[in-house]
Design a protein around this motif. Structure first.
Motif, mmCIF file in Angstrom:
data_model
loop_
_atom_site.group_PDB
_atom_site.id
_atom_site.type_symbol
_atom_site.label_atom_id
_atom_site.label_comp_id
_atom_site.label_asym_id
_atom_site.label_seq_id
_atom_site.Cartn_x
_atom_site.Cartn_y
_atom_site.Cartn_z
ATOM 1 N N PRO A 123 56.885 40.070 39.100
ATOM 2 C CA PRO A 123 56.153 39.017 39.827
ATOM 3 C C PRO A 123 56.326 39.114 41.347
ATOM 4 O O PRO A 123 55.433 38.728 42.097
ATOM 5 C CB PRO A 123 56.763 37.723 39.297
ATOM 6 C CG PRO A 123 57.416 38.088 38.014
ATOM 7 C CD PRO A 123 57.821 39.511 38.125
ATOM 8 N N ALA A 126 53.588 40.864 43.216
ATOM 9 C CA ALA A 126 52.331 40.097 43.364
ATOM 10 C C ALA A 126 51.118 40.938 42.995
ATOM 11 O O ALA A 126 50.079 40.858 43.634
ATOM 12 C CB ALA A 126 52.187 39.547 44.791
ATOM 13 N N TYR A 128 47.972 41.763 40.777
ATOM 14 C CA TYR A 128 47.063 41.093 39.843
ATOM 15 C C TYR A 128 46.839 41.934 38.605
ATOM 16 O O TYR A 128 46.347 41.459 37.590
ATOM 17 C CB TYR A 128 45.707 40.811 40.532
ATOM 18 C CG TYR A 128 44.925 42.065 40.813
ATOM 19 C CD1 TYR A 128 45.209 42.854 41.921
ATOM 20 C CD2 TYR A 128 43.925 42.491 39.950
ATOM 21 C CE1 TYR A 128 44.517 44.016 42.171
ATOM 22 C CE2 TYR A 128 43.226 43.662 40.192
ATOM 23 C CZ TYR A 128 43.528 44.416 41.308
ATOM 24 O OH TYR A 128 42.846 45.576 41.543
ATOM 25 N N LEU A 399 37.000 33.574 50.517
ATOM 26 C CA LEU A 399 38.054 33.687 49.500
ATOM 27 C C LEU A 399 38.868 32.404 49.411
ATOM 28 O O LEU A 399 39.209 31.933 48.324
ATOM 29 C CB LEU A 399 38.966 34.877 49.833
ATOM 30 C CG LEU A 399 38.333 36.264 49.685
ATOM 31 C CD1 LEU A 399 39.185 37.334 50.350
ATOM 32 C CD2 LEU A 399 38.118 36.608 48.214
ATOM 33 N N ASP A 400 39.159 31.837 50.552
ATOM 34 C CA ASP A 400 39.955 30.610 50.592
ATOM 35 C C ASP A 400 39.188 29.455 49.935
ATOM 36 O O ASP A 400 39.752 28.707 49.134
ATOM 37 C CB ASP A 400 40.278 30.285 52.057
ATOM 38 C CG ASP A 400 41.114 29.035 52.209
ATOM 39 O OD1 ASP A 400 42.211 29.005 51.625
ATOM 40 O OD2 ASP A 400 40.670 28.103 52.893
ATOM 41 N N PHE A 403 38.559 30.582 45.851
ATOM 42 C CA PHE A 403 39.662 30.830 44.925
ATOM 43 C C PHE A 403 40.899 29.980 45.194
ATOM 44 O O PHE A 403 41.828 29.996 44.394
ATOM 45 C CB PHE A 403 40.030 32.316 44.948
ATOM 46 C CG PHE A 403 38.894 33.186 44.503
ATOM 47 C CD1 PHE A 403 38.578 33.303 43.156
ATOM 48 C CD2 PHE A 403 38.089 33.843 45.422
ATOM 49 C CE1 PHE A 403 37.508 34.060 42.739
ATOM 50 C CE2 PHE A 403 37.026 34.609 45.014
ATOM 51 C CZ PHE A 403 36.721 34.719 43.671
ATOM 52 N N THR A 404 40.927 29.281 46.302
ATOM 53 C CA THR A 404 42.086 28.427 46.564
ATOM 54 C C THR A 404 41.688 26.959 46.573
ATOM 55 O O THR A 404 42.271 26.146 45.849
ATOM 56 C CB THR A 404 42.730 28.801 47.917
ATOM 57 O OG1 THR A 404 43.076 30.179 47.874
ATOM 58 C CG2 THR A 404 43.984 27.991 48.152
ATOM 59 N N LYS A 405 40.679 26.642 47.357
ATOM 60 C CA LYS A 405 40.344 25.225 47.516
ATOM 61 C C LYS A 405 39.268 24.748 46.547
ATOM 62 O O LYS A 405 39.138 23.549 46.307
ATOM 63 C CB LYS A 405 39.883 24.961 48.951
ATOM 64 C CG LYS A 405 40.974 25.255 49.984
ATOM 65 C CD LYS A 405 40.611 24.672 51.329
ATOM 66 C CE LYS A 405 41.767 24.823 52.307
ATOM 67 N NZ LYS A 405 41.489 25.781 53.355
ATOM 68 N N TRP A 427 38.205 37.923 32.828
ATOM 69 C CA TRP A 427 38.231 37.011 33.989
ATOM 70 C C TRP A 427 37.559 35.673 33.661
ATOM 71 O O TRP A 427 37.607 34.752 34.449
ATOM 72 C CB TRP A 427 37.535 37.626 35.194
ATOM 73 C CG TRP A 427 38.084 38.908 35.761
ATOM 74 C CD1 TRP A 427 37.363 39.840 36.432
ATOM 75 C CD2 TRP A 427 39.430 39.414 35.785
ATOM 76 N NE1 TRP A 427 38.159 40.893 36.842
ATOM 77 C CE2 TRP A 427 39.431 40.647 36.453
ATOM 78 C CE3 TRP A 427 40.649 38.956 35.263
ATOM 79 C CZ2 TRP A 427 40.573 41.429 36.643
ATOM 80 C CZ3 TRP A 427 41.794 39.732 35.452
ATOM 81 C CH2 TRP A 427 41.751 40.929 36.127
ATOM 82 N N VAL A 434 44.051 33.270 36.462
ATOM 83 C CA VAL A 434 44.404 31.956 37.026
ATOM 84 C C VAL A 434 43.774 31.705 38.399
ATOM 85 O O VAL A 434 43.657 30.563 38.836
ATOM 86 C CB VAL A 434 45.936 31.779 37.123
ATOM 87 C CG1 VAL A 434 46.536 31.694 35.736
ATOM 88 C CG2 VAL A 434 46.568 32.913 37.914
ATOM 89 N N TRP A 435 43.369 32.790 39.072
ATOM 90 C CA TRP A 435 42.748 32.619 40.395
ATOM 91 C C TRP A 435 41.386 31.928 40.303
ATOM 92 O O TRP A 435 40.870 31.473 41.306
ATOM 93 C CB TRP A 435 42.597 33.976 41.095
ATOM 94 C CG TRP A 435 42.121 35.062 40.202
ATOM 95 C CD1 TRP A 435 40.841 35.354 39.869
ATOM 96 C CD2 TRP A 435 42.948 35.985 39.481
ATOM 97 N NE1 TRP A 435 40.812 36.395 38.998
ATOM 98 C CE2 TRP A 435 42.080 36.817 38.741
ATOM 99 C CE3 TRP A 435 44.326 36.198 39.386
ATOM 100 C CZ2 TRP A 435 42.552 37.848 37.921
ATOM 101 C CZ3 TRP A 435 44.782 37.217 38.588
ATOM 102 C CH2 TRP A 435 43.904 38.030 37.857
ATOM 103 N N VAL B 45 43.938 35.937 43.760
ATOM 104 C CA VAL B 45 45.062 35.226 44.383
ATOM 105 C C VAL B 45 45.648 34.212 43.404
ATOM 106 O O VAL B 45 44.978 33.270 43.010
ATOM 107 C CB VAL B 45 44.592 34.468 45.644
ATOM 108 C CG1 VAL B 45 45.775 33.828 46.345
ATOM 109 C CG2 VAL B 45 43.911 35.425 46.594
ATOM 110 N N ALA B 49 51.476 34.954 43.680
ATOM 111 C CA ALA B 49 51.223 36.093 44.567
ATOM 112 C C ALA B 49 51.161 35.632 46.019
ATOM 113 O O ALA B 49 51.688 36.278 46.922
ATOM 114 C CB ALA B 49 49.905 36.767 44.176
#
Lengths: 520, 319
Positions: A123, A126, A128, A399-400, A403-405, A427, A434-435, B45, B49
């Motif tokens: 892990p 990192a 994928y 990307l932010d 996949f994040t917000k 996917w 999980v992304w 991501v 990670a």
């Protein structure tokens, strides 16, 4: 006198400037034994086990090798592993190729393979790619040239996952003794090694003298100036400053094909353009599944193919068309006529109580093709009533937000289809990928089906399971496949000889770079 | 002593400005969406990670600590390392500075070669003179057409028809002087368009102002040849504002070549900063902005110093 002094100083300063510039070698250290690759982009990081971008993968493929590779038919072929055997549904034995040697002269041994795979699974790395390898229960080296792997459960795509460059075999001994840092250096057993790197400007690769393919025609030097702009690469190819490059824009390929000394090779891939639809955000109209389904039905994939790609590609499916599977083709999104799809889309919107949902299509500015696809999509969904805006943020912002917000309605990108039909659809399981959790709805039945298909060998039972999966994917309308992505390799036929696969499943565009030959 | 007392407060203000710029760029970068983990991992991501990448690059520490660490390193001459290559960014800036300097110098030469004669023509020609009209047209175009529009147009034209000049693929001037010129002329022309307009307009205004002064009428009355009047009386007197503008413009060129360098793939400082911003490679952008600020502040301070040296009243309290 004053004027003379000032002029003298200016002259000195200019001469000093030129002097410093003299130390700047050009983009290419041209020689008879050099071929020049116009690289469209810089790598995003050095760590082959971590970077998830094609621009990085293409450079890694010049330097690193994987245990296995694939041929035109996507069948597995020997790589660093001279042979392999599946001794049970969960057991594999790999024989490492004698003669395979890292560019520092040290032979590749079993410990490098074990160390590399364990590094991917760690892990802290990192990576994928750990998700695609399945769960390794035990990995051992009976001798220096044999590696045995025991998986916890059958995982059909395990071998295919080993053929992707993210599973590159690194020099583990050097990594452990500190003489090699995989986050700032590249050192592998592939055809080339790094001689010089100027960030965002150029790479100079020298032939690996220890490369195991002794009959490889690879040139002594592979120079790679970084030229992001399509037109600039096109001009460089025409005037001979580069020997080969790639494009994703079919218009450029078409324009170049008119030059008699330039050949353009279209390379079919398992990759496809896709749209991610935000099912999780309550602020988005797509929170309602019916609106997502309506959007999916209203998208005119044929128009995207015809208007953006001049009919040069094909409509694609979650299970990529390049695998020759027909699993998804009977889903309503693909089986119905355009009129029927539009009628159904309008009915779904009416049922959802929103006949003109306002949405925003996010298409990053990283590739001009995204903007064009977005425009055609905008027009085609308008026929069902959608009112779509288009925004083009930079890649990092896209990307932010996605996949994040999870701060978007629908976004445009592309997916790598890899070399097994079950790899990319994995996917669609947000507990696995999980992304995607920021925008993807979890469908337990789909998760279960996707887990089950991983252990099924290729055949009728697996094909039936793929149909079941496609129906569930189509029903959820959360990640939408659009059209296949074709890579165009353009090269100067009067300057180099090129060998390229007709089909590529691992974005391994330059799989046969070791057979590229300078004609100078 | 007068100069010292005049200069010390300005030095203090410059230091405070630099500190402010450093804080502003540091915070701004962290406020824009996306980070290096996004760029490195692409769409893959995971929170784990992201955390691992953050720890690897020291981004897991509180912002204040990160800022102080960066500032501390700056005072020791360390501008940080690129997250992409782990190499010191100072080395990259030093390597690229001559490329940007060359581009700026070429653009300046083109701007002067185009702007000065047209400005003089516009200043001395009658209103309905063709040359004057042309000059006004060039001035209007130069001031209104953005460099990325002209650059894109030139790239399109010269990538289809080479016409001797080249698009992209930088080569050094010593390694291949002709090749260098072929690559650099188009970006220099693109970058100079605004400069042509600036120099043209400034020159025209200065010439118009000088032309109304008494000594020009006197020279005319003396029967001096028009070319001598322009050369000996008009140009000399009009030169001061033009030189001031050109100096400022050169500073702008050094810090403002980002778009043109990116368009033409010129491996200068601007291209480096742009890539750093795209990759959220903080050290590069922070250092780039700080260097640009330092260049501007230094140029301004040198100008202040020059004023003080030239004019004894400056800094003496007598005006």
């Amino acid at each position: 006198m004053k004027t003379t002094t000032q002029q003298g100083l200016l002259g000195l300063a200019f001469a000093a400037g030129l002097g410093v510039m003299a130390g700047l070698p050009g983009a290419a250290l041209a020689s008879d034994d050099t071929i020049i690759w116009g690289k469209p982009g810089e790598i995003t990081g050095f760590d082959a086990h971590v970077a998830g971008t094609v621009t990085s993968w293409q450079m890694y493929q010049m330097v690193y090798e994987t245990l296995l590779t694939t041929d035109d038919a996507m069948a597995l072929q020997p790589g660093l592993a001279e042979s392999w055997e599946q001794t049970s549904p969960t057991s594999y034995v790999f024989r490492i190729r004698p003669g395979a040697t890292f560019s520092n002269g040290r032979p590749v041994v079993a410990a490098d393979v074990i160390g590399s795979l364990m590094r991917i699974k760690n892990p802290e790395t990192a990576s994928y790619w750990t998700a695609q390898l399945g769960t390794i229960a035990k990995i051992e080296a009976p001798d220096d040239h044999t590696v045995t792997v025991e998986l916890e459960a059958p995982h059909t795509a395990f071998l295919a996952a080993l053929a992707h460059i993210t599973a590159a075999i690194l020099p583990i001994k050097e990594l452990e003794d500190g003489s090699f840092d995989p986050t700032s250096q590249l050192m592998g057993s592939g055809p080339f090694m790094v001689a010089e790197h100027k960030q965002d400007e150029s790479w100079t690769l020298a032939k690996n003298p220890h490369y195991w393919r002794k009959d490889a025609a690879a040139p002594g030097t592979l120079s790679a100036p970084i030229i992001p702009d399509d037109s600039a690469r096109m001009a460089a190819l025409r005037d001979g400053r580069i020997d080969f490059t790639t494009f994703s824009n079919p218009d450029v390929a078409l324009m170049l094909s008119r030059d008699s000394n330039i050949e353009v090779l279209p390379q079919q891939t398992t990759n496809y353009y896709r749209m991610d639809v935000n099912a999780k955000s309550e602020a988005s109209a797509f929170h309602d599944k019916r609106v997502r389904q309506a959007f999916n039905l209203a998208l005119d994939r044929d128009a995207i193919n015809n208007l953006v790609f001049a009919g040069s590609t094909t409509v694609d499916y979650p299970v990529p068309a390049a695998f020759g599977k027909s699993a998804c083709q009977n889903a309503p999104t693909y089986a119905l006529s355009r009129e029927d799809r539009l009628a159904k889309a309008k009915a779904l919107l009416a049922e959802a109580g929103t006949t003109a949902p306002e949405i925003t299509i996010m298409a990053t500015s990283a590739d001009p093709v995204y903007g064009r696809i977005a425009q055609v999509a905008q027009q085609s969904v308008a026929e069902a009533g959608f009112v779509a805006d288009i925004v083009q943020p930079p890649m990092a912002e896209y990307l932010d937000k996605v996949f994040t917000k999870g701060d978007f309605d629908v976004s445009l990108s592309w997916l790598a289809g890899y070399t097994d039909p079950t790899m990319v659809i994995a996917w669609w399981n947000p507990t696995f990928a999980v992304w995607n959790q920021s925008f993807q709805e979890d469908v337990p039945a789909l998760d279960t089906a996707l887990e089950e298909v991983k252990s099924l060998p290729d055949g009728e039972i697996r094909d039936a399971k793929l149909v079941e999966i496609c129906d569930l994917i189509d029903d959820g309308a959360n990640l939408l496949a659009l059209v296949s992505r074709t890579d165009y390799i353009a090269y100067r036929a009067d300057k180099i000889e090129v060998k390229a696969a007709n089909r590529s499943g691992s974005s391994n565009t330059f799989q046969f770079i070791y057979d590229f030959k300078s004609l100078d | 002593m007068r100069i010292l007392f005049y200069f010390l407060p300005k030095l203090a203000v410059a230091a405070i400005t630099m500190l402010g710029v450093s804080a502003l760029v540091f915070l701004s970068l962290r406020m824009i969406p996306g980070g290096y983990a996004d760029v490195l991992l692409g769409p893959f991501v995971t929170p784990e990670a992201r955390e691992a990448i953050a720890v690897r690059y020291g981004l897991d520490q509180p912002l204040l600590i990160q800022y102080l660490n960066w500032l501390g390193a700056l005072f020791q001459g360390d501008l940080g390392v690129s997250m992409v290559t782990r190499a010191p960014v100072l080395d990259e800036f030093l390597r690229r500075a001559p490329v940007t300097l060359e581009l700026a110098l070429l653009a300046l030469i083109v701007a002067l070669a185009g702007g000065l004669p047209l400005g003089i023509l516009a200043g001395i020609a009658p209103p309905d003179h063709r040359g004057g009209l042309l000059a006004r047209l060039v001035g209007a175009l130069g001031a209104s057409v953005p460099d990325f529009v002209l650059g894109s147009l030139l790239i399109f034209v010269f990538s289809v028809w080479s016409l001797w000049l080249r698009v992209g693929g930088y080569v050094g001037p010593i390694e291949d002087p002709v090749g260098n010129l072929r690559v650099m002329l188009l970006p220099a022309l693109t970058l100079s368009l605004f400069g042509i307009a600036l120099v043209l307009r400034t020159t025209r205004d200065a010439v118009l102002r000088v032309m109304t002064e008494g000594h020009i009428t006197t020279a005319l009355a003396r029967g001096e040849r028009p070319i001598d009047i322009v050369r000996l009386h008009v140009l000399r007197n009009a030169a001061i504002p033009v030189v001031t503008v050109v100096t400022t413009y050169f500073g702008f060129l050094l810090g403002g070549a980002v778009v043109v360098e990116v368009l033409f793939s010129i491996p200068g400082i601007g291209f480096f900063i742009f890539s750093g911003l795209e990759n959220r490679d903080y050290a590069i952008v922070q250092a780039g902005v700080l260097i640009a600020a330092a260049v501007f502040i230094t140029i301004n301070m040198l100008a202040d110093l020059a004023y003080a040296l030239i004019d004894p009243r400056v800094g003496s309290g007598r005006h």
